[in-house]
Design a protein around this motif. Sequence first.
Motif, PDB file in Angstrom:
ATOM      1  N   ALA A 136      38.812 -14.142  55.472  1.00  0.00           N
ATOM      2  CA  ALA A 136      38.321 -14.535  56.794  1.00  0.00           C
ATOM      3  C   ALA A 136      37.610 -15.870  56.689  1.00  0.00           C
ATOM      4  CB  ALA A 136      37.373 -13.476  57.355  1.00  0.00           C
ATOM      5  N   GLY A 137      37.488 -16.568  57.813  1.00  0.00           N
ATOM      6  CA  GLY A 137      36.825 -17.850  57.832  1.00  0.00           C
ATOM      7  C   GLY A 137      35.318 -17.729  57.725  1.00  0.00           C
ATOM      8  N   ARG A 139      31.706 -17.929  58.997  1.00  0.00           N
ATOM      9  CA  ARG A 139      31.117 -17.701  60.310  1.00  0.00           C
ATOM     10  C   ARG A 139      29.726 -18.317  60.386  1.00  0.00           C
ATOM     11  NH1 ARG A 139      33.165 -13.858  63.612  1.00  0.00           N
ATOM     12  NH2 ARG A 139      31.076 -13.425  64.402  1.00  0.00           N
ATOM     13  N   ASN A 244      30.896 -23.892  64.391  1.00  0.00           N
ATOM     14  CA  ASN A 244      31.918 -24.441  63.504  1.00  0.00           C
ATOM     15  C   ASN A 244      32.924 -25.232  64.325  1.00  0.00           C
ATOM     16  OD1 ASN A 244      30.931 -23.203  61.181  1.00  0.00           O
ATOM     17  ND2 ASN A 244      32.243 -21.404  61.399  1.00  0.00           N
ATOM     18  N   ASN A 248      40.845 -23.916  61.247  1.00  0.00           N
ATOM     19  CA  ASN A 248      41.063 -22.494  61.023  1.00  0.00           C
ATOM     20  C   ASN A 248      42.351 -22.207  60.262  1.00  0.00           C
ATOM     21  OD1 ASN A 248      41.765 -19.476  62.830  1.00  0.00           O
ATOM     22  ND2 ASN A 248      40.098 -19.735  61.369  1.00  0.00           N
ATOM     23  N   TRP A 284      36.822 -22.924  55.166  1.00  0.00           N
ATOM     24  CA  TRP A 284      37.669 -22.238  56.143  1.00  0.00           C
ATOM     25  C   TRP A 284      36.803 -21.908  57.361  1.00  0.00           C
ATOM     26  CZ3 TRP A 284      40.649 -17.033  54.887  1.00  0.00           C
ATOM     27  CH2 TRP A 284      41.417 -16.670  55.993  1.00  0.00           C
ATOM     28  N   ASP A 286      35.807 -20.319  60.826  1.00  0.00           N
ATOM     29  CA  ASP A 286      36.009 -19.374  61.931  1.00  0.00           C
ATOM     30  C   ASP A 286      35.570 -20.116  63.187  1.00  0.00           C
ATOM     31  OD1 ASP A 286      35.301 -17.462  63.999  1.00  0.00           O
ATOM     32  OD2 ASP A 286      35.495 -15.893  62.491  1.00  0.00           O
ATOM     33  N   SER A 288      35.923 -19.062  66.422  1.00  0.00           N
ATOM     34  CA  SER A 288      35.938 -18.190  67.604  1.00  0.00           C
ATOM     35  C   SER A 288      34.818 -18.538  68.586  1.00  0.00           C
ATOM     36  CB  SER A 288      35.870 -16.724  67.189  1.00  0.00           C
ATOM     37  OG  SER A 288      34.743 -16.461  66.383  1.00  0.00           O
TER      38      SER A 288
END
Length: 321
Positions: A136-137, A139, A244, A248, A284, A286, A288
């Motif tokens: 996962a990225g 956060r 961020n 992604n 990486w 995230d 969102s």
Amino acid sequence: MTGAAGFIGHATAHRLLARGEQVIGLDNFNDYYDPALKRARAATFQSCPGFRMIEADIADPGAVAAIMREHGIVRVVHLAAQAGVRYSLDHPFSYERSNLAGHLAVLEACRHAPDFAHLVYASSSSVYGSRTFSGAGFREDDAVDKPASLYAATKRACELMSESYASLYGFPQTGLRFFTVYGPWGRPDMAYFSFTRRILAGEPIEVYGEGAMARDFTYVDDIVDGLVGALDHPPPANENRILNIGDNKPVGLMDMIEILETVLGRRAEKLMRPMQPGDVPATWADISKLRDLTGYQPKVMLAEGLHRFAAWYRDFYMVVG
């Protein structure tokens, strides 16, 4: 806009001008990399009636405050900083002055500006420290208490300074953690830029981390989309919001080099080197939170972005073949 002759600042200022904004640019044109490139970026504003460039140092609090007062500025995009992880190993006080004293000068000027609306400032993915992929990225609420370089430590310090000013003085702020920005008019100290120069010159490239590193390469126009979107959506007055801003889609360093070789039509001689102090194995993002806030969605894939960069590079440096 501080750092207006810098890579991201130049692109962002043009975007704001294109939609009718008035932009006051500030830059000190230092020699961390070739000032001629910064001057060339600045020259692209000559036909823009809504733009004014002021040559000044953000670490001079009196100068920054005077600019804010004179022009009645109510929104600031603060991108000026001393960049570079490896450079911080040998030039630590450049980071103390530009990143810490400079950020404090901007904060002080903003808090005294009447009817101030929003400060957007540059942070960095470097604050996440040395991490590996975990499926996962990274956060925004991940731990950021183990910086791998002085550069990262100063960027985290800027976030904390902004947190205190938002709480104490109640003006909205947004810190953007940038992830490996690339593209035309970019920074010569970045790997893709120096690789291009060396490959076209027939020189070998040094590949650090034995090529095992990965980066969330983000095209500059996509970065500007997210930055302007964040600028247009300020948080509540007493909040320092961290976001961020990346692609992604992390890409391995060797994969990036292969794409660049294809774009340039040449193979690179690769000298494999160990990981350098301060470097991190992977980044990486995230994205969102930024996507939910602004609809942010990166559009330019790495192959297309490197193609655009290579075309600009050949034109700017008059490279034939």
